[in-house]
Design an enzyme around this catalytic site. Structure first.
Site, PDB file in Angstrom:
ATOM      1  CG  ASP A 265      -2.188   0.720   1.090  1.00  0.00           C
ATOM      2  OD1 ASP A 265      -2.146   1.957   1.122  1.00  0.00           O
ATOM      3  OD2 ASP A 265      -3.237   0.072   0.923  1.00  0.00           O
TER       4      ASP A 265
ATOM      5  CG  HIS B 189      -5.021   4.253   1.222  1.00  0.00           C
ATOM      6  ND1 HIS B 189      -4.585   2.981   0.967  1.00  0.00           N
ATOM      7  CD2 HIS B 189      -6.339   4.256   0.950  1.00  0.00           C
ATOM      8  CE1 HIS B 189      -5.606   2.238   0.545  1.00  0.00           C
ATOM      9  NE2 HIS B 189      -6.674   2.995   0.534  1.00  0.00           N
TER      10      HIS B 189
ATOM     11  CB  SER C  96      -9.027   1.001   1.162  1.00  0.00           C
ATOM     12  OG  SER C  96      -8.665   1.280  -0.147  1.00  0.00           O
TER      13      SER C  96
END
Length: 721
Positions: free
Chosen positions: A182, A236, A405
């Site tokens: 990620d 994120h 996610s």
């Protein structure tokens, strides 16, 4: 740590299908380094935005970067044959990334190499871009009914995943490593630092970091000072890692597997991200001992490289979890479509499918993914020290965030709980345990599976009871399909065929892959049982053409529990159409000059023609017009009939003077309208933007070569009223 109020939280959202990109060429060592490394902009793996191409199907690839499974061939020799240069290698996969010279298209070069049998597969590198944020509502009252650690987390409470009974039973993910493929997560965050596994990876420079400060210094170099804002390029990954591994220490939040360790691999960096960085990160993670891979990213298209990387993990008993995607529709997204992975959908606070969550028969389970409370990166003070914990001055420390996610890492954390208790289970058994203990009443089918939520909401209390009881699902299995095409010259491999397995019944799992240069489609770590097999060749978005050029097959195939790819007998499928033509004949050649122009009249559509056969092919068509005629000419190419042609169209008068031109009118197809000034003969000139865009159609010498057998088009001429 400062006490938090929900009103102070910043609502931040990123999608599962994150992406990024940038191009050059020197070579990088394949041995990971353990100290400071250069920024991505200095990496040979960067991608030139000018080389990004979007296909008819919406896939995005890099025109001048070719991913090749070498099958033992020398990467340098192959690159020399292509006139290119080796950018990098992944030795575990026998894969090289080759930079191509100007004028060569990676998709068509890849098909040629496969058709000639030189490689196992060759394909352009796919790339991803970040999608727009998901807009969600505010956190509901249920969030404050139960508190874990210090801050309220509805996702883990008794109305949702119900984590406490699993933790009380000792199922906490202890001893399990989870790779977070990620953004480069902030390992210094107080909720994450206790469970960082001690290694972090930058795939762009093949560098492994083992010290917190070195990793943070690298983050600052690629992302700028973190005290400027909460930047999406690290936000994120920090949130995803905290979903899984936040420590249960009475502070902040807690992850679903609070004793697991996490390994960050930073695929999303400034610019674009390609599937090569993802594959390299998968291999690194498996080699570092990860037992679970979390992939909160995705996009359109099929990547043989990602398929091979995921198989590398699955065949080594590593569980692979992926987010379903945030496309709001029913569709397959890469890598959620792949066999053996666990695709996770997102639920809102009411345990209903979120509006954005991608759905389909490939979905396995669902978990909370709307307004979940997770960690965010820390700020840096002016004196260089790092603040700890939450502050209300801009989102430092924690955030509300939405997307598949985050349902994905809740699922990956659940896999860690399972493997902490039963480390010998294979990836299919891990998946099936989640499915069999899920709350099936969630979703549109209270009796079981539905396309929106799979088998339902993960319930950790039911999972804990099942783990304690000890009755485990049967092992997964493998299948192989061998596709061949019967031609007048004999049988040839059915390359680039779509092969889909559909499990029997309404809740039967669905898996999709593409055949390699030998015609094989491989399915690893899937459910045992009988499947409907569907095969069709080739993919017209790649080669261009008409549906009647495809052939198809429907039959049955059986997968046996415990079977593995190396020993399973392939099922042979023979088709009669679909062989890829690498030497097409243009019915209008020679028409490279005005005096050779092929005639066309109002109302005509040409047969399929090609910008092919020479480095800078130009095709001319002539028609008669009268003064005042309003004409429209359209080139139907990549956006409408598939193939690789980014067309360029020019209208000229009888003297060759340019009257009008167009590059992109419809997703890289060309169209122009013009009122003719006089009676006489006019000419339409069709070519490629690669050849003509640099001079607005006036001088091909100023452009670059473009010679592909998939540069297909149809020219249409109309008189408008």
């Amino acid at each position: 740590m400062k006490k938090i109020s929900l009103a102070a939280l910043t609502l931040t959202t990123l999608l599962a299908a994150c992406g990024g990109q940038p191009g050059t060429m020197p070579q990088v060592s394949t041995a990971p380094q353990a100290s400071t490394a250069p920024a991505l902009s200095q990496s040979p793996l960067s991608i030139d935005p000018a080389q990004i191409v979007t296909t008819k199907a919406g896939e995005t690839y890099v025109r001048n970067q070719l991913v090749v499974n070498l099958r033992g061939r020398s990467a340098e020799a192959l690159a020399a044959d292509l006139g290119g240069q080796v950018l990098d290698r992944i030795p575990e996969l026998d894969v090289a990334l080759i930079g191509l010279p100007a004028g060569k298209d990676a998709r068509s070069e890849g098909v040629r190499l496969m058709r000639e049998g030189q490689v196992r597969y060759a394909a352009a590198q796919l790339v991803q871009r970040r999608e727009a944020p998901v807009k969600t509502g505010q956190l509901g009252e249920q969030a404050v009914k139960q508190v874990f650690d210090q801050l309220p987390q509805y996702a883990l409470d008794a109305n949702h995943m119900n984590a406490q009974p699993a933790w009380d039973a000792g199922y906490t993910g202890k001893g399990v490593k989870v790779a977070v493929i990620d953004d480069p997560a902030d390992v210094s965050h107080p909720d994450l630092r206790p469970n960082w596994a001690g290694k972090a990876f930058d795939p762009a420079t093949n560098t492994t970091y083992t010290k917190v400060q070195d990793w943070i210094d690298w983050l600052d170099r690629i992302d700028g000072k973190l005290d400027q804002k909460v930047n999406g390029s690290i936000d994120h990954g920090t949130a995803v890692a905290s979903t899984i591994s936040s420590a249960k220490d009475g502070k902040g939040i807690v992850g679903v597997a609070p004793d697991s360790k996490f390994l960050p691999a930073a695929i999303f960096q400034p610019g674009f991200v390609g599937d090569y960085l993802v594959a390299r990160s998968v291999i690194w993670s498996v080699n570092q001992g990860a037992q679970v891979l979390n992939n909160s990213w995705g996009g359109l298209g099929y990547s043989p490289l990602i398929k091979q990387a995921m198989d590398y993990a699955l065949e080594r008993n590593v569980t692979v979890v992926v987010s379903a995607g945030n496309s709001y529709r029913e569709e397959w997204r890469n890598p959620a479509q792949l066999p053996g992975v666990i695709a996770s959908a997102a639920l809102d606070i009411n345990n209903e499918k979120s509006g954005f969550s991608t759905y389909g028969r490939h979905i396995s389970v669902a978990a909370p993914g709307v307004d979940v409370l997770l960690a965010s990166p820390l700020f840096i003070n002016e004196d260089g020290t790092r603040k700890s914990g939450y502050t209300a001055d801009g989102g430092s420390g924690y955030q509300l965030i939405s997307g598949t996610s985050f349902s994905g890492p809740y699922t990956a954390g659940t896999a860690a709980l399972i493997l902490g208790a039963k480390p010998d289970l294979d990836p299919y058994q891990v998946r099936r345990l989640m499915e069999e203990t899920a709350d099936a009443s969630v979703g549109s089918n209270a009796a079981g599976f539905d396309r929106e939520t799979g088998h339902g909401l993960i319930r950790l209390d039911k999972l804990a009871a099942r783990l304690k009881a000890g009755n485990m699902p049967e092992k997964g299995g493998a299948a192989r399909v061998k596709v061949e095409i019967q031609t007048p010259g004999g049988y040839v491999p059915g390359i680039l065929a779509d092969a889909v397995l559909e499990g029997d019944g309404a809740d039967g799992a669905v898996y999709g892959v593409q055949t390699d240069a030998d015609g094989y489609a491989n399915f690893v770590s899937i459910a045992p049982g009988t499947y409907t097999l569907r095969v069709a060749t080739p993919d017209l978005t790649l080669t261009g053409g008409n549906p009647n050029e495809r052939d198809s097959y429907v039959g049955k195939i059986t997968v046996t529990s415990g079977s593995v790819l190396s020993t399973v007998v392939p099922l042979r499928v023979v088709l009669t159409k679909g062989a890829v033509n690498l030497n097409p004949v243009d019915p209008y050649e020679p028409n490279d000059k005005m005096e050779q122009a092929a005639p066309i009249k109002y109302g005509d559509r040409t047969n399929v023609a090609y910008i092919f056969g020479k480095p800078r092919d130009l095709d001319f068509f002539s028609f008669m017009g009268k003064a005042g005629d309003k004409i429209q000419a359209d080139v139907h190419a990549r956006a409408t009939i598939g193939g690789s042609l980014d067309s360029f169209l020019v209208l000229r008068d009888s003297a060759g003077k340019k009257l009008a031109f167009n590059d992109d009118a419809n997703a890289q197809d060309s169209s122009l309208t013009h009122t003719l000034p006089a009676d006489g003969t006019y000419y339409l000139e069709v070519s490629s933007c690669t050849i003509l865009c640099a001079s607005d159609g006036d001088d091909p010498a100023k452009g670059q070569d473009d010679d592909s057998p998939f540069n297909k088009y149809v020219l249409e001429l109309q008189q408008l009223k």
